[in-house]
Enzyme design. Sequence first.
Site, PDB file in Angstrom:
ATOM      1  N   LYS A   1      -0.377  -7.795  -3.331  1.00 52.65           N
ATOM      2  CA  LYS A   1      -1.681  -7.118  -3.391  1.00 52.65           C
ATOM      3  C   LYS A   1      -1.448  -5.623  -3.559  1.00 52.65           C
ATOM      4  O   LYS A   1      -0.624  -5.024  -2.869  1.00 52.65           O
ATOM      5  CB  LYS A   1      -2.474  -7.395  -2.110  1.00 52.65           C
ATOM      6  CG  LYS A   1      -3.900  -6.871  -2.180  1.00 52.65           C
ATOM      7  CD  LYS A   1      -4.725  -7.329  -0.989  1.00 52.65           C
ATOM      8  CE  LYS A   1      -4.556  -6.474   0.236  1.00 52.65           C
ATOM      9  NZ  LYS A   1      -4.924  -5.050   0.065  1.00 52.65           N
TER      10      LYS A   1
ATOM     11  N   ASP B   1     -20.405  -2.382  -7.196  1.00 52.94           N
ATOM     12  CA  ASP B   1     -21.538  -1.773  -7.889  1.00 52.94           C
ATOM     13  C   ASP B   1     -22.340  -2.839  -8.646  1.00 52.94           C
ATOM     14  O   ASP B   1     -22.109  -4.038  -8.469  1.00 52.94           O
ATOM     15  CB  ASP B   1     -20.983  -0.698  -8.840  1.00 52.94           C
ATOM     16  CG  ASP B   1     -21.900   0.514  -8.920  1.00 52.94           C
ATOM     17  OD1 ASP B   1     -23.113   0.303  -9.160  1.00 52.94           O
ATOM     18  OD2 ASP B   1     -21.410   1.638  -8.761  1.00 52.94           O
TER      19      ASP B   1
ATOM     20  N   TYR C   1      -5.972  -6.876  14.297  1.00 52.66           N
ATOM     21  CA  TYR C   1      -4.912  -7.778  13.867  1.00 52.66           C
ATOM     22  C   TYR C   1      -4.869  -9.053  14.680  1.00 52.66           C
ATOM     23  O   TYR C   1      -5.179  -9.049  15.873  1.00 52.66           O
ATOM     24  CB  TYR C   1      -3.548  -7.071  13.970  1.00 52.66           C
ATOM     25  CG  TYR C   1      -3.443  -5.903  13.022  1.00 52.66           C
ATOM     26  CD1 TYR C   1      -3.069  -6.101  11.695  1.00 52.66           C
ATOM     27  CD2 TYR C   1      -3.754  -4.608  13.435  1.00 52.66           C
ATOM     28  CE1 TYR C   1      -2.991  -5.040  10.810  1.00 52.66           C
ATOM     29  CE2 TYR C   1      -3.685  -3.536  12.556  1.00 52.66           C
ATOM     30  CZ  TYR C   1      -3.307  -3.764  11.247  1.00 52.66           C
ATOM     31  OH  TYR C   1      -3.243  -2.720  10.373  1.00 52.66           O
TER      32      TYR C   1
ATOM     33  N   THR D   1     -21.459  -1.586 -14.211  1.00 52.89           N
ATOM     34  CA  THR D   1     -20.462  -0.625 -13.718  1.00 52.89           C
ATOM     35  C   THR D   1     -19.189  -1.346 -13.273  1.00 52.89           C
ATOM     36  O   THR D   1     -18.072  -0.907 -13.592  1.00 52.89           O
ATOM     37  CB  THR D   1     -21.056   0.204 -12.555  1.00 52.89           C
ATOM     38  OG1 THR D   1     -22.225   0.862 -13.022  1.00 52.89           O
ATOM     39  CG2 THR D   1     -20.059   1.238 -12.041  1.00 52.89           C
TER      40      THR D   1
ATOM     41  N   HIS E   1      -3.269  -1.591  -4.320  1.00 51.84           N
ATOM     42  CA  HIS E   1      -4.397  -0.679  -4.501  1.00 51.84           C
ATOM     43  C   HIS E   1      -3.914   0.290  -5.577  1.00 51.84           C
ATOM     44  O   HIS E   1      -3.330   1.328  -5.252  1.00 51.84           O
ATOM     45  CB  HIS E   1      -4.686   0.084  -3.201  1.00 51.84           C
ATOM     46  CG  HIS E   1      -5.363  -0.721  -2.130  1.00 51.84           C
ATOM     47  ND1 HIS E   1      -6.687  -1.084  -2.208  1.00 51.84           N
ATOM     48  CD2 HIS E   1      -4.919  -1.213  -0.952  1.00 51.84           C
ATOM     49  CE1 HIS E   1      -7.022  -1.762  -1.114  1.00 51.84           C
ATOM     50  NE2 HIS E   1      -5.966  -1.866  -0.348  1.00 51.84           N
TER      51      HIS E   1
ATOM     52  N   SER F   1     -11.883  -7.294   8.338  1.00 55.81           N
ATOM     53  CA  SER F   1     -11.112  -7.461   9.574  1.00 55.81           C
ATOM     54  C   SER F   1     -11.361  -6.329  10.565  1.00 55.81           C
ATOM     55  O   SER F   1     -10.931  -6.413  11.713  1.00 55.81           O
ATOM     56  CB  SER F   1      -9.617  -7.502   9.240  1.00 55.81           C
ATOM     57  OG  SER F   1      -9.223  -6.308   8.585  1.00 55.81           O
TER      58      SER F   1
ATOM     59  N   LYS G   1     -11.977  -3.955  -4.649  1.00 49.63           N
ATOM     60  CA  LYS G   1     -13.255  -4.046  -3.920  1.00 49.63           C
ATOM     61  C   LYS G   1     -14.391  -3.432  -4.718  1.00 49.63           C
ATOM     62  O   LYS G   1     -15.096  -2.518  -4.253  1.00 49.63           O
ATOM     63  CB  LYS G   1     -13.166  -3.406  -2.533  1.00 49.63           C
ATOM     64  CG  LYS G   1     -12.187  -4.126  -1.608  1.00 49.63           C
ATOM     65  CD  LYS G   1     -12.333  -3.672  -0.172  1.00 49.63           C
ATOM     66  CE  LYS G   1     -11.380  -4.381   0.769  1.00 49.63           C
ATOM     67  NZ  LYS G   1      -9.969  -3.962   0.635  1.00 49.63           N
TER      68      LYS G   1
ATOM     69  N   GLY H   1       0.561  -6.106   5.379  1.00 52.83           N
ATOM     70  CA  GLY H   1       0.936  -4.825   4.786  1.00 52.83           C
ATOM     71  C   GLY H   1       1.991  -4.105   5.597  1.00 52.83           C
ATOM     72  O   GLY H   1       3.180  -4.420   5.525  1.00 52.83           O
TER      73      GLY H   1
ATOM     74  N   ASP I   1       0.837  -1.208   0.000  1.00 54.61           N
ATOM     75  CA  ASP I   1       0.000   0.000   0.000  1.00 54.61           C
ATOM     76  C   ASP I   1       0.867   1.251   0.000  1.00 54.61           C
ATOM     77  O   ASP I   1       0.901   2.023   0.964  1.00 54.61           O
ATOM     78  CB  ASP I   1      -0.940  -0.024   1.218  1.00 54.61           C
ATOM     79  CG  ASP I   1      -1.854  -1.239   1.192  1.00 54.61           C
ATOM     80  OD1 ASP I   1      -2.096  -1.782   0.102  1.00 54.61           O
ATOM     81  OD2 ASP I   1      -2.323  -1.658   2.268  1.00 54.61           O
TER      82      ASP I   1
ATOM     83  N   ASP J   1      -6.709  -5.001  -5.216  1.00 52.26           N
ATOM     84  CA  ASP J   1      -7.720  -4.954  -4.142  1.00 52.26           C
ATOM     85  C   ASP J   1      -8.721  -3.833  -4.428  1.00 52.26           C
ATOM     86  O   ASP J   1      -8.878  -2.908  -3.642  1.00 52.26           O
ATOM     87  CB  ASP J   1      -7.007  -4.745  -2.796  1.00 52.26           C
ATOM     88  CG  ASP J   1      -7.902  -5.018  -1.604  1.00 52.26           C
ATOM     89  OD1 ASP J   1      -9.066  -5.418  -1.816  1.00 52.26           O
ATOM     90  OD2 ASP J   1      -7.435  -4.825  -0.467  1.00 52.26           O
TER      91      ASP J   1
HETATM   92  P1  BMP Z   1      -2.162  -3.686   6.918  1.00 50.66           P
HETATM   93  O1  BMP Z   1      -1.556  -5.066   7.176  1.00 50.66           O
HETATM   94  O2  BMP Z   1      -1.112  -2.631   6.696  1.00 50.66           O
HETATM   95  O3  BMP Z   1      -3.204  -3.291   7.916  1.00 50.66           O
HETATM   96  O4  BMP Z   1      -2.891  -3.773   5.491  1.00 50.66           O
HETATM   97  C1  BMP Z   1      -4.028  -4.559   5.281  1.00 50.66           C
HETATM   98  C2  BMP Z   1      -4.454  -4.517   3.838  1.00 50.66           C
HETATM   99  O5  BMP Z   1      -5.539  -5.421   3.668  1.00 50.66           O
HETATM  100  C3  BMP Z   1      -4.938  -3.165   3.348  1.00 50.66           C
HETATM  101  O6  BMP Z   1      -4.559  -3.031   1.984  1.00 50.66           O
HETATM  102  C4  BMP Z   1      -6.445  -3.249   3.452  1.00 50.66           C
HETATM  103  O7  BMP Z   1      -7.077  -2.484   2.437  1.00 50.66           O
HETATM  104  C5  BMP Z   1      -6.706  -4.728   3.241  1.00 50.66           C
HETATM  105  N1  BMP Z   1      -7.864  -5.311   3.941  1.00 50.66           N
HETATM  106  C6  BMP Z   1      -8.015  -5.261   5.322  1.00 50.66           C
HETATM  107  O8  BMP Z   1      -7.180  -4.686   6.040  1.00 50.66           O
HETATM  108  N2  BMP Z   1      -9.101  -5.876   5.901  1.00 50.66           N
HETATM  109  C7  BMP Z   1     -10.056  -6.520   5.194  1.00 50.66           C
HETATM  110  O9  BMP Z   1     -10.999  -7.063   5.754  1.00 50.66           O
HETATM  111  C8  BMP Z   1      -9.911  -6.571   3.786  1.00 50.66           C
HETATM  112  C9  BMP Z   1      -8.807  -5.965   3.179  1.00 50.66           C
HETATM  113  O10 BMP Z   1      -8.668  -6.036   1.866  1.00 50.66           O
END
Ligand code: BMP
Length: 252
Positions: A61, A97, A206, A101, A63, A149, A94, A224, A39, A92
């Site tokens: 992954k 729509d 987490y 679209t 964005h 999450s 997501k 990430g 990211d 990612d």
């Molecule tokens: P990080 O480990 O830095 O928190 O990053 C998590 C990544 O996973 C981010 O890109 C976020 O958009 C994605 N993500 C998430 O955190 N939880 C979800 O439920 C789904 C996700 O895609």
Amino acid sequence: IQNKRISYEEKKEKISHPIGKKLIDITLKKKTNLIVSADLIDTKNILKLVNLIGDRICGLKLHVDIINDFSYSFINYLKKISEEKNFLLLEDRKLGDVSSTNSLQLHYGIHKISSWADIVTVHLLAGSMSIQNLNIPSNMGLITISEMSSYGKLSNDNYIRKVLNISLKNPEVIGTVAQRKVDDRLLLFTPGIHFYKKENNVGNRYIHPIQAFKEKGSDFIIVGKAIFLSENPKMMAEEYRNAGWKAYENEL
Ligand code: BMP
């Protein structure tokens, strides 16, 4: 003693989509179930990270809509590295729509996601038909978002069950993001992974890789900031890779 989970080899037999099988093949070959979420907002930093961690991951992954200097030379270069180092590219996006679209967002605009991504994420808020007739290439797969999450996520058990059912019925879906065990015919992706942090200050939660495999039945961990913000991303990627692999093996 009974097996607590099925192996990647057994899982591969249950997955019909070529990209799902390919992801498992990569995981078995490289002994890694680690997907790194890059990211980052500059292509230079993404490529720098990829050169450090490419050998240790099964997927990267992205964005892409956060990248300031997005270009096709970047994508072509990334694609080349992903083939050399053998990992898949997940966008990612997501999508959320209606089908027409979603389809436009996949094929057009600056990013032309369907021209390079191996896997794209989708929300199913608009229902099962929202991921029909997307006209994606046969070697591109979808990951549905059943359950996020984050703290305060709005999905309830009923919604999650419905998303999982649609995911099972749509042959383009290779798996899902959820915080619980799912059917063996779906690959389970688990973001929100950190060795010691329980949450961050903007609502993401987490768990440790061990919890992901033991309690949630995960197949792939998505990491990430724990890796790309660390002082030594190469070493951290190796640590998460080892932790993820050990956590998987312990469940067999
Ligand atoms: P990080 O480990 O830095 O928190 O990053 C998590 C990544 O996973 C981010 O890109 C976020 O958009 C994605 N993500 C998430 O955190 N939880 C979800 O439920 C789904 C996700 O895609």
